[in-house]
Each structure stands twice: as structure tokens, then as C-alpha cells.
Design a protein around this motif. Structure first.
Motif, PDB file in Angstrom:
ATOM      1  N   LEU A   1       2.372   7.236  21.177  1.00 37.67           N
ATOM      2  CA  LEU A   1       3.503   7.204  22.111  1.00 37.67           C
ATOM      3  C   LEU A   1       4.732   7.827  21.461  1.00 37.67           C
ATOM      4  O   LEU A   1       4.984   7.605  20.274  1.00 37.67           O
ATOM      5  N   HIS A   2       5.497   8.581  22.247  1.00 39.07           N
ATOM      6  CA  HIS A   2       6.765   9.114  21.752  1.00 39.07           C
ATOM      7  C   HIS A   2       7.767   9.217  22.898  1.00 39.07           C
ATOM      8  O   HIS A   2       7.388   9.223  24.083  1.00 39.07           O
ATOM      9  N   ARG A   3       9.030   9.317  22.526  1.00 35.02           N
ATOM     10  CA  ARG A   3      10.117   9.502  23.501  1.00 35.02           C
ATOM     11  C   ARG A   3      11.158  10.427  22.895  1.00 35.02           C
ATOM     12  O   ARG A   3      11.563  10.246  21.739  1.00 35.02           O
TER      13      ARG A   3
ATOM     14  N   PHE B   1       1.497   4.565   7.477  1.00 34.74           N
ATOM     15  CA  PHE B   1       2.532   3.674   7.996  1.00 34.74           C
ATOM     16  C   PHE B   1       2.042   3.011   9.275  1.00 34.74           C
ATOM     17  O   PHE B   1       1.471   3.667  10.146  1.00 34.74           O
ATOM     18  N   LYS B   2       2.313   1.706   9.391  1.00 34.08           N
ATOM     19  CA  LYS B   2       2.020   0.998  10.642  1.00 34.08           C
ATOM     20  C   LYS B   2       3.178   0.069  10.990  1.00 34.08           C
ATOM     21  O   LYS B   2       3.639  -0.688  10.136  1.00 34.08           O
TER      22      LYS B   2
ATOM     23  N   ILE C   1      17.280  11.655  18.356  1.00 37.49           N
ATOM     24  CA  ILE C   1      16.081  12.071  19.095  1.00 37.49           C
ATOM     25  C   ILE C   1      16.227  11.963  20.612  1.00 37.49           C
ATOM     26  O   ILE C   1      15.490  12.605  21.346  1.00 37.49           O
ATOM     27  N   ASP C   2      17.136  11.104  21.080  1.00 37.93           N
ATOM     28  CA  ASP C   2      17.304  10.937  22.530  1.00 37.93           C
ATOM     29  C   ASP C   2      18.646  10.270  22.844  1.00 37.93           C
ATOM     30  O   ASP C   2      19.518  10.195  21.976  1.00 37.93           O
TER      31      ASP C   2
ATOM     32  N   ALA D   1       9.046   8.524  12.826  1.00 38.99           N
ATOM     33  CA  ALA D   1       8.546   9.804  12.283  1.00 38.99           C
ATOM     34  C   ALA D   1       9.676  10.571  11.602  1.00 38.99           C
ATOM     35  O   ALA D   1       9.494  11.135  10.526  1.00 38.99           O
TER      36      ALA D   1
ATOM     37  N   GLY E   1      14.875  12.754  24.200  1.00 37.71           N
ATOM     38  CA  GLY E   1      15.825  13.074  25.254  1.00 37.71           C
ATOM     39  C   GLY E   1      16.370  14.464  24.985  1.00 37.71           C
ATOM     40  O   GLY E   1      16.793  14.766  23.860  1.00 37.71           O
TER      41      GLY E   1
ATOM     42  N   HIS F   1       8.062   3.712  22.494  1.00 40.37           N
ATOM     43  CA  HIS F   1       7.941   5.176  22.431  1.00 40.37           C
ATOM     44  C   HIS F   1       9.086   5.749  21.581  1.00 40.37           C
ATOM     45  O   HIS F   1       8.877   6.600  20.715  1.00 40.37           O
ATOM     46  N   HIS F   2      10.307   5.273  21.870  1.00 39.31           N
ATOM     47  CA  HIS F   2      11.484   5.726  21.110  1.00 39.31           C
ATOM     48  C   HIS F   2      11.315   5.443  19.618  1.00 39.31           C
ATOM     49  O   HIS F   2      11.544   6.313  18.769  1.00 39.31           O
TER      50      HIS F   2
ATOM     51  N   LEU G   1       1.728   4.212  14.602  1.00 36.12           N
ATOM     52  CA  LEU G   1       1.029   4.704  13.411  1.00 36.12           C
ATOM     53  C   LEU G   1       1.613   6.040  12.977  1.00 36.12           C
ATOM     54  O   LEU G   1       1.921   6.877  13.822  1.00 36.12           O
ATOM     55  N   HIS G   2       1.727   6.232  11.665  1.00 39.89           N
ATOM     56  CA  HIS G   2       2.149   7.528  11.144  1.00 39.89           C
ATOM     57  C   HIS G   2       1.493   7.802   9.798  1.00 39.89           C
ATOM     58  O   HIS G   2       1.015   6.877   9.127  1.00 39.89           O
ATOM     59  N   ARG G   3       1.503   9.084   9.408  1.00 40.12           N
ATOM     60  CA  ARG G   3       0.978   9.493   8.103  1.00 40.12           C
ATOM     61  C   ARG G   3       1.839  10.622   7.577  1.00 40.12           C
ATOM     62  O   ARG G   3       2.139  11.576   8.300  1.00 40.12           O
TER      63      ARG G   3
ATOM     64  N   HIS H   1      -3.093   8.699  12.758  1.00 43.70           N
ATOM     65  CA  HIS H   1      -1.778   8.517  12.120  1.00 43.70           C
ATOM     66  C   HIS H   1      -1.115   9.876  11.895  1.00 43.70           C
ATOM     67  O   HIS H   1       0.061  10.074  12.178  1.00 43.70           O
TER      68      HIS H   1
ATOM     69  N   MET I   1      10.350  17.295  18.516  1.00 42.22           N
ATOM     70  CA  MET I   1      11.657  17.740  18.037  1.00 42.22           C
ATOM     71  C   MET I   1      11.770  19.265  18.166  1.00 42.22           C
ATOM     72  O   MET I   1      12.858  19.790  18.419  1.00 42.22           O
TER      73      MET I   1
ATOM     74  N   LYS J   1      12.584  19.906  21.828  1.00 44.00           N
ATOM     75  CA  LYS J   1      14.008  19.589  22.048  1.00 44.00           C
ATOM     76  C   LYS J   1      14.893  20.721  21.517  1.00 44.00           C
ATOM     77  O   LYS J   1      15.828  21.172  22.184  1.00 44.00           O
TER      78      LYS J   1
ATOM     79  N   THR K   1       2.501  11.556  13.772  1.00 44.70           N
ATOM     80  CA  THR K   1       3.677  12.111  13.093  1.00 44.70           C
ATOM     81  C   THR K   1       3.861  13.575  13.456  1.00 44.70           C
ATOM     82  O   THR K   1       4.989  14.031  13.705  1.00 44.70           O
TER      83      THR K   1
ATOM     84  N   GLU L   1       9.008   1.307  26.800  1.00 48.27           N
ATOM     85  CA  GLU L   1       9.669   2.595  26.549  1.00 48.27           C
ATOM     86  C   GLU L   1      10.365   2.596  25.182  1.00 48.27           C
ATOM     87  O   GLU L   1      10.377   3.609  24.474  1.00 48.27           O
TER      88      GLU L   1
ATOM     89  N   SER M   1       8.683   4.955  17.865  1.00 49.78           N
ATOM     90  CA  SER M   1       7.620   5.748  17.246  1.00 49.78           C
ATOM     91  C   SER M   1       8.155   7.107  16.787  1.00 49.78           C
ATOM     92  O   SER M   1       7.918   7.538  15.649  1.00 49.78           O
ATOM     93  N   THR M   2       8.894   7.764  17.660  1.00 51.73           N
ATOM     94  CA  THR M   2       9.448   9.079  17.316  1.00 51.73           C
ATOM     95  C   THR M   2      10.493   8.941  16.213  1.00 51.73           C
ATOM     96  O   THR M   2      10.541   9.728  15.266  1.00 51.73           O
TER      97      THR M   2
END
Lengths: 147, 147
Positions: free
Chosen positions: B5-7, A99-100, A143-144, A119, B9, A112-113, A5-7, B112, B123, B126, B116, A109, A115-116
Motif C-alpha cells: 500500500l502507498h499514498r 523492515f516491518k 510525500i502528500d 520508504a 499527493g 498507505h501514507h 514491509l520494506h527492504r 519487501h 515519488m 510526483k 520500497t 488510508e 508505508s510511503t
């Protein structure tokens, strides 16, 4: 089933945000420059490509200025059959984007990636519309170690 | 119950990331400059303040270089009783941060927003560790009309 989920709020009209979600030029301006297909073609398929693969999305719902819904028909196994939903509304001077990314089988895992990463792409969408410049792949935010 | 959830690195050691999650200086460098309490004090309470309120977190678990777990004991009604979990691992040249904000009663619109906003703070974490400069409140990324 679990959901991402995001906004975000974008200083713009719902029509302009809707255009960035349904036109090839708009999608290429915030998600990936390698976008093919017609986002305003109900039942059509959009093909988004990235450095390590991509996603094919079938356009399932289009409600101008209000809603866009895609079904993932090809891509990573965890994505296939999931839905990506964009609901638009107005508040203050903003178009609010809810956003969904719905229907993940498990909170793996990779979810999780994603989701970020989603965003960062929503921030790219906001930036594209508010400043004229997004950060689509291949100029996306890393991001990773996966992307 | 639903979870954010987020990830991410981070090109750094688990010890350095752990320090940024448990020292007042570290927390103030990526989340909010108005941080009080001791993050390395099991059972203690951290107080994080922002332009529109804040959160009090009780430190429930500390496993150096591996895990930090907070329980929200004061703040917005939707947050109280939820858990914020940071799991650290190593992959390639990165410390992988698996983040969970667990136990939301419902996937409300505020969730939501928080999803975000957490991504932008990850970030910031990081960036703080990789470049020496984060984006903590009051210099945080504005994502919508709420913050």
C-alpha cells in the motif's frame, strides 16, 4: 492485522546500521532531529517528535548487528500497540535491512501514507550511512498533503 | 493474500495524473523509458522492461480521473495474477493517489523490496508531474543489492 514491509541494502557493516538504529545521534540523523531516549536501553522508551506530533517507542528487543524491535506505546491511535521491527543481514557488500511495521488493525488510508513515508525514511537511513547526510525531519521528503 | 500500500499527493489535477498512468509518454516518464503498449486501451497489454526483466500488465479497469487497474499477466512468478490499482481523489490542492499492489501469496523478502521500490517510483511520478522530471528506469533510485 496488516503490515507495512520494506527492504533496503546499505553499503556498510551491520554494526554501523545497528548503531544508526540504536544511538540517539544515529536516529536523529535519519528519522527526526527531535529524538530523545536511549535506543540501546532494553525496556526504555524512545520519544520521536515531528511537526505534527510524534511516537513513543518501547525498546523490546536488541540483538546487536541483527535485530531491533520497538513497540509503539504512544502516538496516533492506529499506531499504538503496533511493532516496528528491523532485521539486519549481510549480502554482497550490503547490510540488508528488512523492515516491518506490524499489527495495523485495518489497511486504512493513513497506513498507505505511512508505508510511503517509511520508504523515504529508509532512503534517508541509507543516505546517512553511505554519504554522511540523511534527510531527517524537519528536512524530510514531503510525500502528500498530510506530510 | 497480502498487499503493498502507498499514498502520495501530487499538486496537479486528477486528469493530469490519470494521463501519466495511461499514456505511453507518461508511463515512460516515471516508471521505465522502455514502455510499450497503450495504457488507455481497455483489455490491452502494457509491457514494461527494466535492467533485469519486466512486467506485462493487462488493463482491466479505466475510469478517467478516478481509477486505473492492471493485472500482471507476465513477469516474476510472485507477481503473476496480482493486481496493481491506482485510485485518484482530490484533497486540498492535491490529487491523492492511493496505490495498491494486491494479492501477493506470501510476504516474501522480494515483496519487501518491491514495496520500497514502488515508493521510489511514486515519488518519481510526483516529481514528473510537479517538476517535469521523473526518475524512470534506467535512472531509477537504487534501493538495495537487487535493484
Amino acid at each position: 492485522m496488516v503490515d507495512i514491509l520494506h527492504r533496503t541494502g546499505i553499503k556498510s557493516s551491520p554494526a554501523e546500521v545497528y548503531a544508526a538504529l540504536t544511538s540517539t545521534e544515529g536516529l536523529a540523523g535519519w528519522w527526526t532531529t527531535d529524538t530523545q531516549g536511549k535506543g540501546n536501553d532494553l525496556g526504555g522508551v524512545l520519544k520521536f517528535r515531528f511537526r505534527a506530533g510524534g511516537f513513543d517507542m518501547k525498546v523490546l528487543e536488541l540483538d546487536p548487528g541483527k535485530r531491533v524491535l520497538w513497540e509503539v506505546v504512544d502516538g496516533p491511535a492506529e499506531w499504538i500497540g503496533t511493532h516496528v521491527v528491523w532485521d539486519l543481514d549481510q549480502a554482497d557488500d550490503y547490510t540488508i535491512v528488512l523492515f516491518k511495521h506490524q499489527g495495523w488493525a485495518e489497511p486504512v488510508e493513513f497506513m498507505h501514507h505511512c508505508s510511503t513515508k517509511w520508504a523515504t525514511y529508509l532512503m534517508s537511513l541509507k543516505s546517512l550511512i553511505e554519504t554522511g547526510k540523511g534527510a531527517p525531519h524537519p528536512d524530510d521528503v514531503m510525500i502528500d498533503n498530510w506530510d
